[in-house]
Design a protein around this motif. Structure first.
Motif, short mmCIF file in Angstrom:
data_model
loop_
_atom_site.label_atom_id
_atom_site.label_comp_id
_atom_site.label_asym_id
_atom_site.label_seq_id
_atom_site.Cartn_x
_atom_site.Cartn_y
_atom_site.Cartn_z
N SER A 169 0.82 -1.21 0.00
CA SER A 169 0.00 0.00 0.00
C SER A 169 0.86 1.26 0.00
CB SER A 169 -0.94 0.00 1.21
OG SER A 169 -0.22 -0.01 2.43
N THR A 170 1.92 1.27 0.82
CA THR A 170 2.80 2.44 0.85
C THR A 170 3.53 2.61 -0.48
OG1 THR A 170 3.13 2.27 3.25
CG2 THR A 170 4.79 3.48 2.01
N ALA A 171 4.01 1.52 -1.06
CA ALA A 171 4.69 1.59 -2.35
C ALA A 171 3.74 2.11 -3.43
CB ALA A 171 5.23 0.21 -2.73
N ALA A 172 2.48 1.65 -3.41
CA ALA A 172 1.50 2.10 -4.41
C ALA A 172 1.20 3.58 -4.25
CB ALA A 172 0.22 1.28 -4.29
N ILE A 173 1.02 4.03 -3.02
CA ILE A 173 0.72 5.45 -2.77
C ILE A 173 1.92 6.31 -3.18
CG2 ILE A 173 0.29 7.16 -0.97
CD1 ILE A 173 -1.33 5.00 0.49
N MET A 174 3.13 5.85 -2.87
CA MET A 174 4.33 6.59 -3.26
C MET A 174 4.40 6.72 -4.78
SD MET A 174 7.20 5.06 -0.63
CE MET A 174 8.55 5.99 -1.32
N PHE A 175 4.11 5.65 -5.49
CA PHE A 175 4.15 5.66 -6.95
C PHE A 175 3.15 6.67 -7.51
CE2 PHE A 175 3.06 3.51 -11.11
CZ PHE A 175 4.24 3.87 -11.75
N VAL A 176 1.93 6.66 -6.97
CA VAL A 176 0.90 7.61 -7.41
C VAL A 176 1.32 9.04 -7.12
CG1 VAL A 176 -1.48 8.37 -7.04
CG2 VAL A 176 -0.97 5.94 -7.22
N MET A 177 1.87 9.29 -5.93
CA MET A 177 2.29 10.63 -5.57
C MET A 177 3.45 11.13 -6.42
SD MET A 177 0.39 11.98 -3.12
CE MET A 177 -0.92 11.38 -4.16
N VAL A 178 4.38 10.25 -6.74
CA VAL A 178 5.48 10.63 -7.63
C VAL A 178 4.95 10.99 -9.01
CG1 VAL A 178 7.51 9.77 -8.86
CG2 VAL A 178 7.28 9.36 -6.41
N LEU A 179 4.03 10.17 -9.53
CA LEU A 179 3.44 10.47 -10.84
C LEU A 179 2.72 11.82 -10.82
CD1 LEU A 179 1.95 6.99 -11.85
CD2 LEU A 179 4.03 8.06 -12.71
N MET A 180 1.99 12.08 -9.73
CA MET A 180 1.27 13.35 -9.61
C MET A 180 2.25 14.53 -9.58
SD MET A 180 -1.48 14.55 -6.70
CE MET A 180 -2.53 13.15 -7.07
N LEU A 341 -14.89 2.41 1.35
CA LEU A 341 -14.79 2.96 0.01
C LEU A 341 -13.46 2.60 -0.64
CD1 LEU A 341 -16.27 6.55 0.49
CD2 LEU A 341 -17.37 4.59 -0.60
N PHE A 342 -12.60 1.93 0.14
CA PHE A 342 -11.26 1.58 -0.33
C PHE A 342 -10.81 0.32 0.41
CE2 PHE A 342 -6.77 2.40 -1.34
CZ PHE A 342 -6.89 2.97 -2.60
N PRO A 343 -10.04 -0.56 -0.24
CA PRO A 343 -9.56 -1.76 0.44
C PRO A 343 -8.67 -1.41 1.63
CG PRO A 343 -9.22 -1.94 -1.93
CD PRO A 343 -9.63 -0.51 -1.66
N VAL A 344 -8.58 -2.33 2.58
CA VAL A 344 -7.75 -2.13 3.77
C VAL A 344 -6.29 -1.94 3.34
CG1 VAL A 344 -6.92 -3.15 5.91
CG2 VAL A 344 -9.29 -3.48 5.21
N THR A 345 -5.66 -0.87 3.81
CA THR A 345 -4.30 -0.54 3.39
C THR A 345 -3.30 -0.49 4.54
OG1 THR A 345 -4.69 1.84 3.64
CG2 THR A 345 -5.17 0.85 1.48
N GLY A 346 -3.76 -0.26 5.75
CA GLY A 346 -2.83 -0.12 6.87
C GLY A 346 -2.25 1.27 7.01
N GLN A 347 -2.85 2.26 6.32
CA GLN A 347 -2.37 3.65 6.42
C GLN A 347 -2.98 4.32 7.64
OE1 GLN A 347 0.02 4.94 4.29
NE2 GLN A 347 0.05 2.82 3.55
N THR A 348 -2.16 5.06 8.37
CA THR A 348 -2.62 5.74 9.58
C THR A 348 -3.26 7.08 9.24
OG1 THR A 348 -0.43 6.72 9.88
CG2 THR A 348 -0.87 4.63 11.01
N LEU A 349 -3.90 7.68 10.25
CA LEU A 349 -4.50 8.99 10.11
C LEU A 349 -3.49 10.02 10.62
CD1 LEU A 349 -7.16 10.31 9.18
CD2 LEU A 349 -7.97 10.17 11.54
N PRO A 350 -2.92 10.85 9.74
CA PRO A 350 -1.82 11.74 10.12
C PRO A 350 -2.13 12.63 11.33
CG PRO A 350 -2.07 11.72 7.75
CD PRO A 350 -3.24 10.96 8.30
N LEU A 351 -1.21 12.64 12.28
CA LEU A 351 -1.27 13.44 13.51
C LEU A 351 -2.37 13.00 14.48
CD1 LEU A 351 -0.62 17.07 12.21
CD2 LEU A 351 0.97 15.58 13.41
N ILE A 352 -3.14 11.99 14.10
CA ILE A 352 -4.21 11.49 14.98
C ILE A 352 -3.87 10.10 15.50
CG2 ILE A 352 -6.64 10.86 15.13
CD1 ILE A 352 -6.34 13.81 14.91
N SER A 353 -3.55 9.19 14.60
CA SER A 353 -3.28 7.80 14.99
C SER A 353 -2.04 7.72 15.88
CB SER A 353 -3.06 6.94 13.74
OG SER A 353 -4.21 6.88 12.94
N SER A 354 -2.01 6.70 16.73
CA SER A 354 -0.82 6.44 17.53
C SER A 354 0.26 5.86 16.63
CB SER A 354 -1.15 5.46 18.66
OG SER A 354 -1.61 4.22 18.13
N GLY A 355 1.50 5.98 17.05
CA GLY A 355 2.61 5.49 16.25
C GLY A 355 3.64 6.58 16.02
#
Length: 397
Positions: A169-180, A341-355
């Motif tokens: 999921s992280t690799a896919a999001i990175m790829f999309v963001m780089v393309l954008m 609305l989207f498959p489970v990815t394991g992405q956290t909620l920025p500044l909200i989620s623990s971690g």
């Protein structure tokens, strides 16, 4: 505290949004982490609270420190850090950590402090800065696809390949963001089509190799496939357990929510304080709280675009978009997963989620944005000073 606030530069609204999100996060994290506390902390929920406080405190220290660095330095730092990122990703992959038989080589242990660090999130920020640097470098130049392969796409694909086996999921999001980002930087669309095709081909080849040699990457491809199948199936299966509990939490919350700390599904929903914390927020604070939180992220997006437009260089504009858009994109994905609305990815909620790692890297990205904004403020102050009639008169005298 006075000198600290006096030395804070950059967009004040971004500072305010980050602070409000961080302050709000204590309530849902403290509530949602109760099940984790009973599993790992002997029932002491205050330990979870202190850990989250420490992560946020260190995150804002990082944000403050980074925003004091002139953003032009990030251009050179990205070149230095890319090899370091690649070495860290290789080290992370070689650990061979498994969880329930699945490859989960995403973290490395930081010596002495007994803390784990997710290298892919650090790689994300560095890679976006690196791409922004290169795209600003080739502005107003006639380039060919061949000229961009070695300086741009080889480092990008190398980072993605090292992240892909353990974190699709992280690799896919990175790829999309780089393309954008390269699209916004003016990269020819016909070359982008080649890159997309190459990415799809590489992913297909990886899946075939993983299927042929399952012992090399235990269960990762099967996990991806099961998540996609569970998302596309109309019926509910055992694989839908997390989504089912998230939907129950959202349905229970209704319009106004059941109240802070009164969530029931936090006791049954895995990763209730990180990946699915949005479901707990809606359960406790209702659709009103869920929509308000979404508005804050969209407000952050608006300020990111404003800072980008006001940046004094092409590198500054692309830098802000490169590190800023993924924050909002990740937040929207996290919310979309909670409402199926989207498959489970394991992405956290920025500044909200623990971690810790997620918080620290989000704060680093915000610090970079604030650095660009601070430079604009300095230039404006200098222009106002130069245009001051009293100063002009004093110089004439």
């Amino acid at each position: 505290m006075g000198p600290i606030f006096k030395n804070i530069k950059g967009d004040r609204l971004i500072w305010a949004i980050a602070a409000l999100l961080a302050l709000f996060s204590f309530l849902p994290v403290y509530s949602a982490a109760s099940n984790l506390a009973y599993i790992g902390e002997g029932g002491n929920t205050f330990v979870i609270f202190l850990k989250h406080l420490m992560h946020l405190f260190l995150g804002f220290v990082i944000m403050y420190g980074v925003h004091k660095i002139p953003y032009r330095y990030f251009r050179g730092l990205s070149i230095v850090l890319i090899p370091i990122v690649i070495m860290l990703l290789i080290l992370t992959m070689l650990q061979g950590t498994t969880i329930d038989g699945a490859n989960a080589s995403r973290w490395i242990q930081i010596p002495l402090v007994n803390m784990s660090f997710q290298t892919s999130t650090f790689a994300f920020v560095v890679l976006m800065v690196f791409v922004a640097r290169y795209m600003s470098k080739i502005q107003d130049k006639d380039i060919t696809f061949k000229e961009t392969i070695l300086p741009l796409w080889i480092p990008v694909f190398l980072v993605l390949v090292l992240i892909l086996p353990a974190n699709f999921s992280t690799a896919a999001i990175m790829f999309v963001m780089v393309l954008m980002l390269v699209f916004l930087g003016g990269y020819p669309i016909k070359y982008l089509a080649v890159i997309v095709g190459t990415g799809i081909l590489a992913l297909t080849l990886f899946i075939l190799i993983a299927k042929a040699f399952p012992d090399a990457m235990p269960n990762r491809v099967d996990t991806w496939m099961s998540r996609i199948e569970s998302f596309s199936d109309e019926g509910d299966t055992e694989a839908d357990y997390q989504i089912e509990k998230a939907k129950i939490a959202i349905a229970t919350g209704g319009i106004q929510g059941v109240g802070p700390g009164k969530s029931v599904q936090k006791n049954f929903l895995p990763q209730s304080s990180s990946d699915f914390i949005y479901a707990i927020i809606v359960e406790e604070y209702g659709l009103i709280g869920g929509f308000l939180l979404m508005i804050f992220y969209l407000w952050l997006l608006f300020r990111i675009v404003i800072v980008s437009q006001k940046a004094d260089t092409i590198f500054g504009k692309l830098l802000v978009l490169g590190v800023g858009l993924p924050i909002v994109f990740q937040a929207l994905i996290n919310m979309a997963v909670a409402v199926e609305l989207f498959p489970v990815t394991g992405q956290t909620l920025p500044l909200i989620s623990s971690g810790g790692t997620s918080i620290w890297m989000t704060c680093m990205a915000l610090g970079i944005i604030l650095s660009v904004s601070a430079k604009r403020e300095e230039m404006k102050e200098q222009e106002d000073k130069d245009d001051n009639p009293l100063d002009i008169l004093a110089e004439a005298i």
